[in-house]
Design a protein around this motif. Sequence first.
Motif, mmCIF file in Angstrom:
data_model
loop_
_atom_site.group_PDB
_atom_site.id
_atom_site.type_symbol
_atom_site.label_atom_id
_atom_site.label_comp_id
_atom_site.label_asym_id
_atom_site.label_seq_id
_atom_site.Cartn_x
_atom_site.Cartn_y
_atom_site.Cartn_z
ATOM 1 N N SER A 17 1.220 -0.166 4.720
ATOM 2 C CA SER A 17 0.647 -0.297 3.721
ATOM 3 C C SER A 17 -0.276 -1.033 3.839
ATOM 4 O O SER A 17 -0.505 -1.587 4.281
ATOM 5 N N ASN B 275 2.930 2.891 0.394
ATOM 6 C CA ASN B 275 3.555 2.617 2.100
ATOM 7 C C ASN B 275 3.261 4.288 2.447
ATOM 8 O O ASN B 275 2.489 5.472 1.726
ATOM 9 N N ARG B 276 3.498 3.721 3.654
ATOM 10 C CA ARG B 276 3.657 4.798 4.962
ATOM 11 C C ARG B 276 2.054 5.532 4.923
ATOM 12 O O ARG B 276 1.115 4.948 5.152
#
Length: 154
Positions: free
Chosen positions: A26, A58-59
């Motif tokens: 994140s 994210n990711r």
Amino acid sequence: MNETIVSVVGNVATQPVYREVATGPSARFRLAVTARYLDREKNEWTDGHTNFFTVWANRQLATNAAASLTVGDPVLVQGRLKVRSEVREQQTWTSADIEAVAIGHDLARGTSAFRRPGRPEPAVSSPPPPPRPEPDWETPDAASQPAAEPAAVT
């Protein structure tokens, strides 16, 4: 389904903060967006009000944003707008967050060099696939075709 999707053009205001959490990587940073308008009396562009957004990624987007963005970079951010209000010390605070779907440098204000992140090597080494022959896309022309024999008359 009824989410507010926005596209925002502005400048990175804070260095992205990257964290590994239980759900995956994140990152967050603040985005400053300043309206500009033409002051007709002075015949020059003037800065208006500046809005600040907290951008959440994210990711893989978080990993790439943290590696690519620095304070002052002109960027475009597309994502879901989330507006929250809360009371702190008897004052109401409103904040606007963007859950980013895409982030990129604004090429109208500079250049950028794109690099794909490295892919991890597979754990087990497998032989490379056999080479595939190239397809023959060319259509032979009539001159190179053998002439057909006339049919015999009986």
